[in-house]
Design a protein around this motif. Structure first.
Motif, PDB file in Angstrom:
ATOM      1  N   ALA A  23      17.485 -14.421 -17.253  1.00 32.44           N
ATOM      2  CA  ALA A  23      18.373 -14.899 -17.348  1.00 32.44           C
ATOM      3  C   ALA A  23      19.018 -16.488 -15.891  1.00 32.44           C
ATOM      4  O   ALA A  23      19.523 -16.994 -15.461  1.00 32.44           O
ATOM      5  N   TYR A  24      17.197 -15.067 -15.376  1.00 31.79           N
ATOM      6  CA  TYR A  24      18.410 -16.328 -13.804  1.00 31.79           C
ATOM      7  C   TYR A  24      17.823 -17.466 -13.567  1.00 31.79           C
ATOM      8  O   TYR A  24      17.888 -18.969 -13.411  1.00 31.79           O
ATOM      9  N   ASN A  25      16.133 -17.662 -14.561  1.00 30.98           N
ATOM     10  CA  ASN A  25      15.780 -19.171 -14.664  1.00 30.98           C
ATOM     11  C   ASN A  25      16.892 -19.970 -16.001  1.00 30.98           C
ATOM     12  O   ASN A  25      16.868 -20.992 -15.782  1.00 30.98           O
ATOM     13  N   MET A  26      17.198 -18.935 -16.485  1.00 32.84           N
ATOM     14  CA  MET A  26      18.116 -19.894 -17.363  1.00 32.84           C
ATOM     15  C   MET A  26      19.459 -20.407 -16.552  1.00 32.84           C
ATOM     16  O   MET A  26      19.648 -22.112 -17.414  1.00 32.84           O
ATOM     17  N   ALA A  27      20.245 -19.617 -15.745  1.00 31.58           N
ATOM     18  CA  ALA A  27      20.996 -20.410 -14.940  1.00 31.58           C
ATOM     19  C   ALA A  27      20.719 -21.274 -14.537  1.00 31.58           C
ATOM     20  O   ALA A  27      21.241 -22.502 -13.934  1.00 31.58           O
ATOM     21  N   SER A  28      19.153 -21.085 -13.253  1.00 35.23           N
ATOM     22  CA  SER A  28      19.161 -22.400 -12.585  1.00 35.23           C
ATOM     23  C   SER A  28      18.729 -23.722 -12.926  1.00 35.23           C
ATOM     24  O   SER A  28      19.081 -24.271 -12.892  1.00 35.23           O
ATOM     25  N   GLY A  29      18.043 -23.695 -14.260  1.00 39.69           N
ATOM     26  CA  GLY A  29      17.949 -24.547 -15.329  1.00 39.69           C
ATOM     27  C   GLY A  29      19.244 -25.028 -15.883  1.00 39.69           C
ATOM     28  O   GLY A  29      19.335 -26.565 -15.680  1.00 39.69           O
ATOM     29  N   PHE A  30      19.844 -24.715 -16.106  1.00 33.52           N
ATOM     30  CA  PHE A  30      20.691 -24.884 -16.775  1.00 33.52           C
ATOM     31  C   PHE A  30      22.264 -24.628 -16.995  1.00 33.52           C
ATOM     32  O   PHE A  30      23.332 -25.223 -17.050  1.00 33.52           O
ATOM     33  N   VAL A 159       9.227 -20.442 -18.710  1.00 36.43           N
ATOM     34  CA  VAL A 159       8.754 -21.240 -19.848  1.00 36.43           C
ATOM     35  C   VAL A 159       9.782 -20.898 -20.966  1.00 36.43           C
ATOM     36  O   VAL A 159      10.293 -21.652 -21.480  1.00 36.43           O
ATOM     37  N   MET A 160      10.546 -19.649 -21.092  1.00 37.61           N
ATOM     38  CA  MET A 160      10.604 -19.220 -22.085  1.00 37.61           C
ATOM     39  C   MET A 160      12.823 -19.925 -21.166  1.00 37.61           C
ATOM     40  O   MET A 160      13.311 -20.256 -22.720  1.00 37.61           O
ATOM     41  N   GLY A 161      13.613 -19.813 -20.063  1.00 39.01           N
ATOM     42  CA  GLY A 161      14.126 -20.225 -19.867  1.00 39.01           C
ATOM     43  C   GLY A 161      14.790 -21.594 -19.529  1.00 39.01           C
ATOM     44  O   GLY A 161      15.873 -21.732 -18.909  1.00 39.01           O
ATOM     45  N   THR A 162      13.502 -22.343 -19.690  1.00 41.57           N
ATOM     46  CA  THR A 162      13.291 -23.379 -19.399  1.00 41.57           C
ATOM     47  C   THR A 162      13.552 -24.712 -20.472  1.00 41.57           C
ATOM     48  O   THR A 162      14.302 -25.189 -21.440  1.00 41.57           O
ATOM     49  N   ALA A 163      11.317 -24.376 -20.647  1.00 41.10           N
ATOM     50  CA  ALA A 163      11.327 -25.344 -22.152  1.00 41.10           C
ATOM     51  C   ALA A 163      11.911 -24.661 -22.468  1.00 41.10           C
ATOM     52  O   ALA A 163      12.809 -25.869 -24.357  1.00 41.10           O
ATOM     53  N   ALA A 164      11.882 -23.785 -23.689  1.00 43.71           N
ATOM     54  CA  ALA A 164      12.489 -22.889 -25.190  1.00 43.71           C
ATOM     55  C   ALA A 164      14.350 -22.968 -24.860  1.00 43.71           C
ATOM     56  O   ALA A 164      14.335 -23.133 -26.144  1.00 43.71           O
ATOM     57  N   VAL A 165      14.820 -23.693 -24.122  1.00 39.38           N
ATOM     58  CA  VAL A 165      16.473 -23.641 -24.023  1.00 39.38           C
ATOM     59  C   VAL A 165      17.013 -24.409 -24.992  1.00 39.38           C
ATOM     60  O   VAL A 165      17.839 -23.515 -26.164  1.00 39.38           O
ATOM     61  N   SER A 249      17.310 -27.676 -10.602  1.00 40.92           N
ATOM     62  CA  SER A 249      18.709 -28.220 -10.962  1.00 40.92           C
ATOM     63  C   SER A 249      18.964 -29.535 -11.916  1.00 40.92           C
ATOM     64  O   SER A 249      19.333 -30.200 -12.714  1.00 40.92           O
ATOM     65  N   ALA A 250      17.595 -30.530 -10.330  1.00 38.50           N
ATOM     66  CA  ALA A 250      17.704 -32.034 -10.408  1.00 38.50           C
ATOM     67  C   ALA A 250      17.178 -32.585 -12.265  1.00 38.50           C
ATOM     68  O   ALA A 250      17.091 -33.359 -12.399  1.00 38.50           O
ATOM     69  N   THR A 251      15.576 -31.886 -12.911  1.00 36.17           N
ATOM     70  CA  THR A 251      14.686 -32.204 -13.490  1.00 36.17           C
ATOM     71  C   THR A 251      15.588 -32.778 -14.827  1.00 36.17           C
ATOM     72  O   THR A 251      15.295 -33.206 -15.234  1.00 36.17           O
ATOM     73  N   ALA A 252      16.140 -31.789 -15.575  1.00 41.51           N
ATOM     74  CA  ALA A 252      17.062 -32.549 -16.845  1.00 41.51           C
ATOM     75  C   ALA A 252      18.120 -33.728 -16.240  1.00 41.51           C
ATOM     76  O   ALA A 252      17.916 -35.161 -17.073  1.00 41.51           O
ATOM     77  N   ILE A 375      21.366 -23.733  -1.770  1.00 42.86           N
ATOM     78  CA  ILE A 375      21.372 -25.162  -1.225  1.00 42.86           C
ATOM     79  C   ILE A 375      20.912 -25.860  -1.644  1.00 42.86           C
ATOM     80  O   ILE A 375      20.765 -26.468  -1.924  1.00 42.86           O
ATOM     81  N   GLY A 376      19.272 -25.761  -2.731  1.00 43.72           N
ATOM     82  CA  GLY A 376      18.867 -26.692  -3.766  1.00 43.72           C
ATOM     83  C   GLY A 376      20.272 -27.027  -4.302  1.00 43.72           C
ATOM     84  O   GLY A 376      20.132 -27.794  -4.708  1.00 43.72           O
ATOM     85  N   THR A 377      20.233 -26.312  -5.062  1.00 40.31           N
ATOM     86  CA  THR A 377      21.439 -26.011  -5.801  1.00 40.31           C
ATOM     87  C   THR A 377      22.431 -26.812  -5.571  1.00 40.31           C
ATOM     88  O   THR A 377      23.035 -28.243  -6.579  1.00 40.31           O
ATOM     89  N   ALA A 378      23.413 -26.633  -4.941  1.00 41.07           N
ATOM     90  CA  ALA A 378      24.339 -27.381  -4.342  1.00 41.07           C
ATOM     91  C   ALA A 378      23.832 -28.772  -3.445  1.00 41.07           C
ATOM     92  O   ALA A 378      25.082 -28.870  -4.144  1.00 41.07           O
ATOM     93  N   GLY A 379      23.149 -28.421  -3.013  1.00 39.04           N
ATOM     94  CA  GLY A 379      22.433 -29.838  -2.292  1.00 39.04           C
ATOM     95  C   GLY A 379      22.588 -31.215  -3.423  1.00 39.04           C
ATOM     96  O   GLY A 379      23.248 -32.011  -3.305  1.00 39.04           O
ATOM     97  N   PHE A 380      22.019 -30.668  -4.628  1.00 41.57           N
ATOM     98  CA  PHE A 380      22.079 -31.728  -5.424  1.00 41.57           C
ATOM     99  C   PHE A 380      22.835 -32.007  -5.854  1.00 41.57           C
ATOM    100  O   PHE A 380      23.157 -32.946  -6.413  1.00 41.57           O
ATOM    101  N   ALA A 381      24.220 -31.183  -6.531  1.00 35.19           N
ATOM    102  CA  ALA A 381      25.703 -30.953  -6.734  1.00 35.19           C
ATOM    103  C   ALA A 381      25.986 -32.443  -6.114  1.00 35.19           C
ATOM    104  O   ALA A 381      26.482 -32.551  -6.493  1.00 35.19           O
TER     105      ALA A 381
END
Length: 446
Positions: A23-30, A159-165, A249-252, A375-381
């Motif tokens: 769940a955390y990776n899905m939230a981090s990525g998307f 992989v599931m929380g990013t590539a598969a989403v 956060s930034a890859t997409a 810091i990373g997520t908010a910084g990119f936002a």
């Protein structure tokens, strides 16, 4: 005394990371993408929500860590947390991607509450999970094997929380991305629940802190801050997860708006930490031979060089992906090492202060990962907001901001992490510490 763990224990320990990380990776990525591009919330406001929610974890993580150290129950010191948190964590995962059709202010409040709830429940699950490893075995080789299995669980969840989403969002929702994200969140919540229950059922606590449960908190925190091994792991994980949070956060945005190749999201996002699957196999024997300090310094320096070369490879997709994946593999070796290093901070603490404090030390490291991600997520936002990013009209200024935030942050943070790892003390002290502890520790519980 070396403790040989069963295959079931090692596999279940690896599943435990999936129980928390999926769940955390899905939230981090998307989640940033979901809030800005699906729900329509402003990027800067969402970044502020993420930052405030994660910074509040500074108090929560320490409280949970102390609670673990004070816990004495029929389920042991950690396993009860897995049993009672698994279901609430799954329910909040579903709520996170179920945004009501409210006003913008109400939606931001809902985003804060659900994201904060996810963080609290993650602390209640992840801190006992990290504290469990030094309770299972004192043997470095066995810990590296557990780290490898945790790396497998992490990589599968990535992989599931990013590539598969996005493919699953399309499969379940068709053109309705909102429905698709809700359905994927429900699926991942169910998988995470099953994995956490497997951890609870199959992993045993063998070594316990024999110091009193009613200890003074402030002196314990002061001792933690005097633990050199812990300080190195804290700083290293903080830098790693600042970079991880920004890249997740930034890859997409990078793949869509800079490279112009949305299909690369399904390769690049898993590679950010999905290389842990390969790293879980190659890292333990490499680090056992080189030592954690020397091995990590080499691969961090190598990864920084590779990221610095990436802008030169943008014109060739095969070359770009080759360099990118190699850089991600190198950094993945360091996170496999970090799982074992966290356990070794407990040994250092017992050697220096006479108490193990698995919960408090694990809480401190969990805090570094959450603050780093914030810091990373908010910084990119904030970068998106400052560059005037608009999903329907992306300017060259916004593209340049995304490009150099992506490359520059990676090179800088990897360089800083390399310097931090030079201070790792345990390679030189490990045998002395283990011999001293063995001479005064009781036999492990059967």
């Amino acid at each position: 005394m070396a403790t040989k763990l069963t295959l079931t224990e090692r596999l279940s320990y690896g599943l435990g990371d999936m129980g928390t990380s999926l769940a955390y990776n899905m939230a981090s990525g998307f989640l940033l993408f979901y809030y800005t591009n699906v729900v329509g919330l402003p990027a800067a406001a969402v970044g502020t929500v993420f930052l405030i929610a994660r910074l509040l974890d500074a108090v929560i993580d320490v409280v949970v860590g102390i609670a673990v150290d004070k816990t004495r129950s029929r389920w042991g010191r950690t396993r009860g947390y897995f049993l009672f948190v698994a279901l609430p964590y799954a329910l909040v995962t579903v709520a996170l991607f179920h945004m009501p059709d409210w006003s913008e202010g109400a939606q931001l409040a809902y985003a804060f509450i659900t994201f904060k709830a996810l963080g609290i429940l993650m602390s209640l699950q992840a801190i006992p999970y990290t504290a469990l490893m030094p309770m299972m075995t004192l043997d470095t080789g066995e810990r590296l094997k557990l780290s490898g299995m945790r790396g497998v669980g992490t990589s599968i969840s990535v992989v599931m929380g990013t590539a598969a989403v996005m493919p699953l969002v399309g499969l379940f929702g068709g053109s309705d991305q909102k429905q698709g994200f809700q359905s994927v969140a429900m699926l991942f919540a169910a998988i995470g629940f099953v994995c956490t229950i497997a951890l609870y059922r199959n992993c045993r606590e063998r070594f316990e802190d024999t110091s009193p449960a009613n200890f003074a908190i402030l002196p314990a925190v002061r001792e933690m801050l005097q633990n050199r091994a812990w300080l190195v792991v804290f700083a290293s994980c903080l830098l790693y997860f600042i970079r991880f949070g920004l890249m997740m956060s930034a890859t997409a945005y990078f793949a869509i708006d800079v490279l112009g190749k949305p299909w690369m999201i399904s390769i690049m996002l898993p590679a950010v930490s999905g290389m842990l699957l390969l790293s879980s196999v190659v890292a333990p024997p490499i680090l056992a031979r080189t030592g954690i300090r020397r091995g990590c310094v080499f691969v961090l320096g190598l990864s920084a060089v590779l990221f610095a070369l990436l802008p030169l490879a943008e014109s060739s997709v095969p070359l770009f992906l080759t360099v990118y994946i190699a850089a991600c593999l190198a950094t993945s070796i360091t996170i496999t090492a970090a799982f074992a290093m966290i356990a070794e901070t407990v040994d250092y603490h017992e050697w220096k202060f006479g108490s193990r404090r698995e919960g408090l030390l694990s809480a401190g490291i969990s805090l570094s990962t959450k603050v780093g991600m914030a810091i990373g997520t908010a910084g990119f936002a904030f970068v998106l907001g400052a560059a005037g990013y608009a999903p329907d009209a992306v300017t060259d200024t916004a593209r340049d901001a995304i490009r150099w935030a992506y490359y520059g942050s990676a090179v800088l943070l990897l360089g800083l992490q390399t310097v931090v790892m030079l201070a790792w003390p345990m390679d030189a002290l490990r045998e002395t510490i283990r011999n001293d502890i063995a001479g005064r520790s009781p036999a492990p519980a059967e």
